[in-house]
Design an enzyme around this catalytic site. Structure first.
Site, mmCIF file in Angstrom:
data_model
loop_
_atom_site.group_PDB
_atom_site.id
_atom_site.type_symbol
_atom_site.label_atom_id
_atom_site.label_comp_id
_atom_site.label_asym_id
_atom_site.label_seq_id
_atom_site.Cartn_x
_atom_site.Cartn_y
_atom_site.Cartn_z
ATOM 1 N N GLN A 4 26.439 38.474 40.297
ATOM 2 C CA GLN A 4 25.465 39.563 40.799
ATOM 3 C C GLN A 4 24.651 40.334 39.506
ATOM 4 O O GLN A 4 23.803 41.082 39.960
ATOM 5 C CB GLN A 4 26.264 40.629 41.832
ATOM 6 C CG GLN A 4 26.664 40.056 43.249
ATOM 7 C CD GLN A 4 27.628 41.308 43.457
ATOM 8 O OE1 GLN A 4 28.964 41.276 43.419
ATOM 9 N NE2 GLN A 4 27.085 42.120 44.272
ATOM 10 N N HIS A 64 34.703 35.733 42.220
ATOM 11 C CA HIS A 64 34.381 36.678 42.820
ATOM 12 C C HIS A 64 33.219 36.183 43.806
ATOM 13 O O HIS A 64 31.782 36.267 43.638
ATOM 14 C CB HIS A 64 33.554 37.790 41.848
ATOM 15 C CG HIS A 64 32.996 39.269 42.464
ATOM 16 N ND1 HIS A 64 33.437 40.313 42.171
ATOM 17 C CD2 HIS A 64 32.354 39.419 43.402
ATOM 18 C CE1 HIS A 64 33.273 41.416 42.674
ATOM 19 N NE2 HIS A 64 32.494 40.919 43.823
ATOM 20 N N ASN A 68 38.450 38.046 43.835
ATOM 21 C CA ASN A 68 37.955 39.211 44.336
ATOM 22 C C ASN A 68 38.151 39.503 45.681
ATOM 23 O O ASN A 68 37.377 38.467 46.563
ATOM 24 C CB ASN A 68 36.784 39.609 43.818
ATOM 25 C CG ASN A 68 36.003 41.145 44.362
ATOM 26 O OD1 ASN A 68 36.253 41.824 43.906
ATOM 27 N ND2 ASN A 68 35.086 40.773 45.340
ATOM 28 N N GLU A 69 38.712 40.389 46.447
ATOM 29 C CA GLU A 69 38.759 40.709 47.689
ATOM 30 C C GLU A 69 39.128 39.262 48.372
ATOM 31 O O GLU A 69 38.306 38.826 49.705
ATOM 32 C CB GLU A 69 37.637 41.132 48.465
ATOM 33 C CG GLU A 69 37.148 42.650 47.726
ATOM 34 C CD GLU A 69 35.965 43.443 48.424
ATOM 35 O OE1 GLU A 69 35.077 42.763 49.155
ATOM 36 O OE2 GLU A 69 35.895 44.462 48.298
#
Length: 439
Positions: free
Chosen positions: A51, A145, A189-190
Site C-alpha cells: 500500500q 499483508h 496480517n489479519e
C-alpha cells in the site's frame, strides 16, 4: 532534509509549547491528566509494503489492478513511493515523537519466482530496517499483508496443500537475513480476513465481481486455479493458512529463537442482542484462529476499527443518526477496548494494538477517534490487561486496496502528484502524547 518531510517550524514550536504546558495540539484531554504509560510502551503507526511502496509489479494484486474487469477503483502506481522514500518516512515518524514503526516486506520482491530469492531485495529491506533503527524506531515487521507473489497465486495460492511449506521457507529466509534487525514480527496480517468478508452484508452481490476478476487473472496467466488470499475459498484456505502460520512460526524460531513472533487478526467488536448470538458470530469471525494464537504466537495483534451488531435477522445496520467514516463503517472508537478485553480473556497472550484508525477528511474527528480509543486502552491497562502498544493506521494516506486513494487514514497527507508529505494536526496530537508517554 527533503521538503517532503519537513515539519513546519511553527508547527514544531506550537507542539513543543503545548507539550510543555501539559496539553497536546487540538487536545480533548490535556497531557497532564493522562497517566504514564507502562515502561517500554510502543507508540507508532502501521503501514503495509504494497500500500505504500509502489510498483510492486511481481505481486498478485498488481496484475488484478491492471486487468478488466477490475475490483479496483484505481491503480496503485507509485503509491507513496516508500520503497525509495522510506528514510523520509522514518525521519518524519521519529520527529513526530514515535518510538516504533510497523511496516511490511513484500514476498513478491524477495521471491519473485518460485525458489529464487533476491539478495538485492533482501539487502534493500536490511537497509530499511537499519534506517528505521537509526531513527530510534523499533521495527515491527509484517511478513504477509494480503499480497503474494504472482507465481504463488498462479499455482493456487493458499488453496494448495504445499502452500504452508512455501510460506515457511520464505519466512525462514527472511528471518535468517533480517531477523536480527527486527524488534518483533508477525506472519499474517489479519489472517481471518476471508472470514470477515463472508460476514459482511451485501457480499452476495459482490461475489460475481470477484469471480469475474479472478477469472480474468486466470486467463491472463494461463492458470487453471488462480487464487488471492482475501478471496480464496475459506473452507479450503483457512486450515492451510493456519498450517502455514504454525510452520512459519517454527521456522523463524529455529533460526531466531529470541525474536518475538506473533499474529494479528481483524478484531471488530461483535455485539448482539443475546450472549449466545454474540458468541456465535465471534466464532464465525475467528474460528480456529483463536486456538492457533494460543498455541503458536508470542503475542497477539489487535486490529479494531468499529463494531458489528447482530440480532435474529443477522447484521444490524448502524443507527440512522450514527456518524459514519469515509471507509463506510460506524465511528465507534469504543470498540478497541472491547476487543482488547476479548483477546485477553480468550487468547491470554501479551496484547499489542497493531492497528487502530479512521478514514476522515475532518481531522478533528481523527483526533477525537484517537482520544476515545486511547481512553479505552487506558481503561484496559487499569484493569490489569497487558497492553503494550498503540499503533495508528496509518502514518500516510496510502493505497486502500479496492477503494484506491479516496479513503484518507493518514496522520500525514500525501500529495498524489508530488508525493510531498504534510503532517495533519492529528499527527502532532498523537506525537505529543507519544513523546510524553502518557495515556
Amino acid at each position: 532534509m527533503s521538503d517532503g518531510l519537513r515539519l513546519g517550524r511553527r508547527e514544531l514550536i506550537a507542539a513543543a509549547a503545548l507539550g510543555a504546558a501539559g496539553a497536546s495540539p487540538a487536545a480533548a484531554t490535556p497531557l497532564a491528566r493522562r497517566k504514564p504509560a507502562p515502561p517500554g510502551f510502543l507508540w507508532g503507526t502501521a503501514i503495509s509494503a504494497y500500500q505504500s511502496e509502489g510498483n510492486n509489479t511481481n505481486a498478485d494484486a498488481w496484475l488484478m489492478e491492471n486487468l478488466q474487469p477490475s475490483m479496483f477503483k484505481e491503480r496503485s502506481g507509485d503509491a507513496c513511493d516508500s520503497y525509495h522514500r522510506y528514510a523520509e518516512d522514518f525521519a518524519l515518524a521519529a520527529k513526530l515523537g514515535f518510538n516504533s514503526y510497523r511496516l511490511g516486506i513484500e514476498w513478491a520482491r524477495i521471491e519473485p519466482s518460485q525458489g529464487y530469492f533476491s539478495n538485492a531485495e533482501l539487502d534493500h529491506y536490511a537497509r530499511m530496517l537499519e534506517a528505521c533503527r537509526a531513527h530510534g524506531l523499533r521495527p515491527i515487521v509484517t511478513l504477509n499483508h494480503f499480497t503474494t507473489p504472482l507465481w504463488f497465486a498462479q499455482r493456487g495460492g493458499f488453496e494448495v496443500a504445499d502452500a504452508p511449506q512455501l510460506f515457511a521457507r520464505y519466512c525462514r529466509k527472511v528471518a535468517e537475513r533480517l531477523g536480527g534487525l527486527m524488534h518483533m514480527t508477525t506472519t499474517f496480517n489479519e489472517a481471518n480476513i476471508r472470514l470477515l468478508v463472508d460476514m459482511m452484508p451485501g457480499i452476495a452481490a459482490f461475489v460475481p465481481v470477484v469471480k469475474a476478476a479472478i477469472a480474468a487473472a486466470a486467463r491472463a496467466t494461463g492458470s487453471p486455479k488462480f487464487s488471492r488470499l482475501a478471496y480464496a475459498d475459506p473452507a479450503v484456505a483457512t486450515p492451510i493458512m493456519q498450517a502455514a502460520h504454525r510452520q512459519a512460526y517454527a521456522a523463524i524460531k529455529e533460526v531466531r529463537p529470541t525474536l518475538p513472533v506473533g499474529i494479528t487478526l481483524t478484531t471488530q467488536d461483535v455485539q448482539a442482542d443475546t450472549p449466545e448470538r454474540a458468541a456465535y458470530y465471534r466464532d464465525k469471525l475467528y474460528g480456529e484462529w483463536v486456538q492457533v494464537a494460543r498455541e503458536a504466537a508470542d503475542f497477539f495483534g489487535v486490529q479494531t476499527y468499529t463494531r458489528f451488531v447482530f440480532d435474529a435477522n443477522g447484521m444490524v445496520a448502524p443507527p440512522r443518526d450514527a456518524e459514519m467514516t469515509m471507509a463506510g463503517y460506524e465511528f465507534y472508537p469504543q470498540a478497541l477496548a472491547n476487543t482488547i478485553r476479548w483477546a485477553h480473556r480468550e487468547i491470554g497472550k501479551p496484547i499489542y494494538v497493531t492497528e487502530s484508525g479512521i478514514a476522515a477528511k475532518d481531522d478533528a474527528r481523527r483526533i477525537a477517534f484517537i482520544d476515545q480509543a486511547l481512553d479505552g486502552v487506558r481503561a484496559c491497562l487499569d484493569e490489569g490487561i497487558p497492553v503494550h502498544s498503540y499503533l495508528y493506521w496509518s502514518l500516510l494516506d496510502n493505497f486502500e486496496w479496492t477503494s484506491g486513494y479516496g479513503v484518507p487514514f493518514g496522520l500525514v497527507a500525501v500529495d498524489r502528484e508530488t508525493l510531498k508529505r504534510t503532517p495533519r494536526p492529528s499527527a502532532l496530537h498523537l506525537g505529543a502524547i507519544a513523546r510524553a508517554n502518557r495515556i
